[in-house]
Every structure is written in structure tokens, then in C-alpha cells.
Motif scaffolding. Structure first.
Motif, PDB file in Angstrom:
ATOM      1  N   VAL A   1      -4.054  17.382   0.160  1.00 55.63           N
ATOM      2  CA  VAL A   1      -4.755  15.905  -0.396  1.00 55.63           C
ATOM      3  C   VAL A   1      -3.946  15.093  -0.177  1.00 55.63           C
ATOM      4  N   TRP A   2      -4.684  13.632   0.840  1.00 56.29           N
ATOM      5  CA  TRP A   2      -3.598  12.184   0.615  1.00 56.29           C
ATOM      6  C   TRP A   2      -4.706  11.548  -0.137  1.00 56.29           C
ATOM      7  N   ILE A   3      -3.552  10.405  -0.982  1.00 59.12           N
ATOM      8  CA  ILE A   3      -3.802   9.667  -2.151  1.00 59.12           C
ATOM      9  C   ILE A   3      -3.049   8.462  -2.126  1.00 59.12           C
ATOM     10  N   GLN A   4      -3.601   7.141  -1.591  1.00 56.69           N
ATOM     11  CA  GLN A   4      -3.528   5.905  -1.929  1.00 56.69           C
ATOM     12  C   GLN A   4      -3.483   5.138  -3.060  1.00 56.69           C
ATOM     13  N   VAL A   5      -2.718   3.656  -3.599  1.00 60.98           N
ATOM     14  CA  VAL A   5      -2.593   2.990  -4.142  1.00 60.98           C
ATOM     15  C   VAL A   5      -2.363   1.779  -3.660  1.00 60.98           C
ATOM     16  N   SER A   6      -2.697   0.497  -3.656  1.00 64.81           N
ATOM     17  CA  SER A   6      -3.592  -0.416  -2.895  1.00 64.81           C
ATOM     18  C   SER A   6      -2.805  -1.798  -3.975  1.00 64.81           C
ATOM     19  N   LYS A   7      -1.549  -2.615  -3.820  1.00 68.63           N
ATOM     20  CA  LYS A   7      -1.447  -3.811  -4.921  1.00 68.63           C
ATOM     21  C   LYS A   7      -1.834  -4.621  -3.960  1.00 68.63           C
TER      22      LYS A   7
ATOM     23  N   VAL B   1       1.154  -1.429  -0.015  1.00 76.29           N
ATOM     24  CA  VAL B   1      -0.093  -0.161   0.211  1.00 76.29           C
ATOM     25  C   VAL B   1       1.034   1.171   0.147  1.00 76.29           C
ATOM     26  N   LEU B   2       0.834   2.089  -0.700  1.00 74.17           N
ATOM     27  CA  LEU B   2       1.779   3.426  -0.781  1.00 74.17           C
ATOM     28  C   LEU B   2       0.441   4.553  -0.138  1.00 74.17           C
ATOM     29  N   GLU B   3       0.891   6.146   0.430  1.00 76.91           N
ATOM     30  CA  GLU B   3       0.190   6.652   0.495  1.00 76.91           C
ATOM     31  C   GLU B   3       1.229   7.644   0.287  1.00 76.91           C
TER      32      GLU B   3
ATOM     33  N   ALA C   1       5.570  17.556  -1.241  1.00 74.79           N
ATOM     34  CA  ALA C   1       4.637  16.397  -0.449  1.00 74.79           C
ATOM     35  C   ALA C   1       4.953  15.907   1.069  1.00 74.79           C
ATOM     36  N   ARG C   2       4.649  15.272   1.561  1.00 72.95           N
ATOM     37  CA  ARG C   2       5.226  14.464   2.784  1.00 72.95           C
ATOM     38  C   ARG C   2       4.289  13.081   3.553  1.00 72.95           C
ATOM     39  N   GLU C   3       4.714  12.504   4.439  1.00 65.96           N
ATOM     40  CA  GLU C   3       4.533  11.559   5.150  1.00 65.96           C
ATOM     41  C   GLU C   3       3.779  10.941   3.491  1.00 65.96           C
ATOM     42  N   PHE C   4       5.714  10.190   2.993  1.00 69.11           N
ATOM     43  CA  PHE C   4       5.409   8.881   1.954  1.00 69.11           C
ATOM     44  C   PHE C   4       5.466   8.195   2.957  1.00 69.11           C
ATOM     45  N   ASN C   5       4.272   6.772   2.341  1.00 67.80           N
ATOM     46  CA  ASN C   5       4.216   5.497   3.002  1.00 67.80           C
ATOM     47  C   ASN C   5       4.418   5.255   1.664  1.00 67.80           C
ATOM     48  N   ILE C   6       5.622   3.351   2.571  1.00 71.88           N
ATOM     49  CA  ILE C   6       5.049   1.755   1.556  1.00 71.88           C
ATOM     50  C   ILE C   6       5.065   1.176   2.799  1.00 71.88           C
ATOM     51  N   ILE C   7       3.276   0.297   2.851  1.00 73.12           N
ATOM     52  CA  ILE C   7       2.994  -0.476   3.635  1.00 73.12           C
ATOM     53  C   ILE C   7       4.000  -2.228   2.948  1.00 73.12           C
ATOM     54  N   ASP C   8       4.323  -2.994   3.623  1.00 70.69           N
ATOM     55  CA  ASP C   8       3.823  -4.006   3.284  1.00 70.69           C
ATOM     56  C   ASP C   8       2.986  -4.562   3.845  1.00 70.69           C
TER      57      ASP C   8
ATOM     58  N   TYR D   1       8.480  -2.206  -9.338  1.00 71.15           N
ATOM     59  CA  TYR D   1       8.867  -0.462  -8.326  1.00 71.15           C
ATOM     60  C   TYR D   1       7.741   0.150  -7.777  1.00 71.15           C
ATOM     61  N   VAL D   2       8.361   0.790  -6.391  1.00 76.85           N
ATOM     62  CA  VAL D   2       6.723   1.753  -6.203  1.00 76.85           C
ATOM     63  C   VAL D   2       7.372   3.294  -5.739  1.00 76.85           C
ATOM     64  N   GLY D   3       6.260   4.039  -6.056  1.00 73.22           N
ATOM     65  CA  GLY D   3       6.932   5.321  -6.075  1.00 73.22           C
ATOM     66  C   GLY D   3       5.937   6.443  -5.642  1.00 73.22           C
ATOM     67  N   ILE D   4       7.065   7.964  -6.214  1.00 74.86           N
ATOM     68  CA  ILE D   4       6.550   8.764  -6.285  1.00 74.86           C
ATOM     69  C   ILE D   4       6.648   9.140  -8.184  1.00 74.86           C
TER      70      ILE D   4
END
Length: 298
Positions: free
Chosen positions: A212-218, A145-147, A269-276, A251-254
């Protein structure tokens, strides 16, 4: 005077000579003692290592690091031979970024010590059969999950794009699944499902307000997106799940892209989260035959 006085004068002279010689010896001994003290003060370290006296100015052998990544062990970093007036707050060792495709102006990316990001990119588009943009990327596997909290994206084109991307490779024609903020086209969810294939715009919402927060989930190979405004506790689903057959390594990222190849667009931006996340197990079905039931996996 008579000869009877001569021994008296000889004794006085001898005493005077002895006194002078004693003074010379005392002076020499005092000088040697001072020299020994100076040597002890200047070379009191172990195995003859010089230790500066308190009156001298020196750089300590180590200083606490302001950059957590400066020392792999987490301990103090070695002081340079000449200290800069200010220690930079950028942490370049954590930033892995590349220009993807044929960009007109090289992009850049930096992570500030407070967790803020600045990503700049040019390029004609992230669309059709190949892309041009700047990408902060990290290699991943599995379900992720990316935030990201987007603070600003100064508009130079209505379809400039900046946000989050899953990408199968760093080739310009790679598969990808992405969620962007745009110049003034809202939040756009776009993808390329086949290597070298055409791109798809799943929708765009008209949501232009920032931050605004955005989120992409795999989850396995199913992708979904969501958003929320700063201060909200719940995510609002946007689109998905959408299935894309990614390879196991990706790959994941901005991303940042200007839509004008000779200019840079700047995403802050800030609060870049990579959640396994745990990868879902294959669905199990129950087959019933005459007698005892048995399980199998698709």
C-alpha cells in the motif's frame, strides 16, 4: 720441423686468440642488451613509475563504482588494496537514522541499491507524551510531500507502527505528524500538536492490505494524508488539513516501532519519495475605502 715453419704457427695462434676474445666481447654485449630490455619493460612508466608486464597479475588503479555515493564526484572510486569477493549493495552514506527515546533493543535502517528500505525498531509506543522508535530522518524546510510504498510489516503486535513522519526535533517528546501502517489496526493518522503534550489519533481506517502507498503532505503548517493501492493512479484522501505550528527547520522520514520494547518490528518498503513543494504565499485581502482600493497581507 725446420725453423722456416715457425712464423706460420705464430700467425695461426694469434688468429685463434683474437677469435676467442671477440666471442667474449659479443657475449658481454648481448647480456647488456637483454638487461636493458628488461629494465625498459619493468619501468616504462612516467618518472620511473613501474608498469606491470602483461604476464603479471595486478589490481587496476581505479574501478567503476557500483555505489553511486562512493565517489562524491561521480567518477571511479579508488580500488582497495584487496578487493572483497562481493561489493555490498547497501548505501550507508545515504542513511541517517536514530533511536528516539528509551528503546529496549537498538534499531537499524538500510537502503538497498534498488531503492528498497528495511527499517527495524523496538520501543513501547509512539504515543502519549513521549515516543520510543527507530527513525530514518532527513532535515528539511518549507512545504514537503512524503510518499512510501509499504511492502510488508510482519506483525508481532496489533499496534506496532511503521510509516512516514514529520517531526519537529529528535527529542522523545517532540511535536510530530505521522501516518502509519499497523499490525492489524489499519492505517493510523496520529500526531502530537505540542512539545511534551498528549498524542491524538485522528482516525484509523481498518485498511490492512499490503502493498500500500501512503502519503503525508505539509503545506506551510497544514498537514494532510492519503493512500492508494499499488497500481492505482489516484490518491484517496484520508484526513486533513490539520494545522500544527512547526518551526521552520524540521525532520522527515520513515519510522518503525514494535510496541514490545524487547523485540524488533521490521518494515520493508520502497519508493521513498521526498518532494519539495512551493510554499503558499500569505493570503491577500482586498480592502475597499472611499476612492482607490488597496491590498494588504495578514
Amino acid at each position: 720441423p725446420s725453423r722456416g715453419w715457425q712464423p706460420k704457427y705464430m700467425i695461426v695462434g694469434l688468429v685463434l686468440i683474437i677469435g676467442v676474445m671477440a666471442g667474449i666481447v659479443a657475449t658481454l654485449l648481448l647480456s647488456k642488451s637483454n638487461d636493458d630490455d628488461n629494465v625498459n619493460e619493468s619501468y616504462s612508466g612516467i618518472q620511473g613509475e613501474a608498469t606491470p608486464s602483461p604476464s603479471s597479475s595486478f589490481v587496476p588503479s581505479s574501478i567503476p563504482s557500483k555505489n553511486p555515493s562512493a565517489s562524491p564526484s561521480g567518477g571511479p572510486s579508488r580500488a582497495p588494496s584487496s578487493l572483497p569477493s562481493q561489493i555490498p549493495s547497501i548505501l550507508p552514506s545515504r542513511v541517517q537514522s536514530s533511536d528516539i527515546g528509551d528503546v529496549g533493543v537498538p534499531g537499524s535502517a538500510s537502503e538497498i541499491s534498488d531503492g528498497s528500505w528495511v527499517v527495524k525498531g523496538s520501543g513501547n509506543d509512539i504515543w502519549d507524551r513521549s515516543d520510543q522508535f527507530h527513525y530514518v530522518h532527513f532535515a528539511k524546510t518549507g512545504s514537503v510531500v512524503l510518499e512510501l510504498l509499504v511492502e510488508s510489516f510482519y506483525t508481532i503486535h496489533s499496534w506496532q507502527k511503521g510509516g512516514l513522519m514529520f517531526r519537529e526535533s529528535l527529542d522523545a517528546n517532540s511535536k510530530h505528524y505521522s501516518l502509519y501502517v499497523t499490525g492489524n489496526q489499519g492505517i493510523a493518522n496520529q500526531m502530537r500538536g505540542l512539545t511534551g503534550g498528549t498524542s491524538s489519533n485522528l482516525d484509523n481506517s481498518g485498511l490492512n492490505a499490503k502493498p500500500v502507498w501512503i502519503q503525508v503532505s505539509k503545506s506551510s503548517n497544514e498537514f494532510s494524508t492519503a493512500y492508494k493501492y499499488e497500481g492505482a493512479t489516484e490518491w484517496t484522501p484520508l484526513w486533513g488539513p490539520t494545522n500544527i505550528g512547526f518551526s521552520s527547520d524540521f525532520y522527515v522520514g520513515i519510522v518503525a516501532h514494535s510496541h514490545i520494547n524487547g523485540r524488533l518490528a521490521t518494515l520493508k518498503a520502497r519508493e521513498f519519495n521526498i518532494i519539495d513543494m512551493p510554499t503558499p504565499e500569505p493570503q491577500k485581502c482586498l480592502m475597499v475605502t472611499t476612492g482607490t482600493p488597496s491590498e494588504f497581507s495578514e
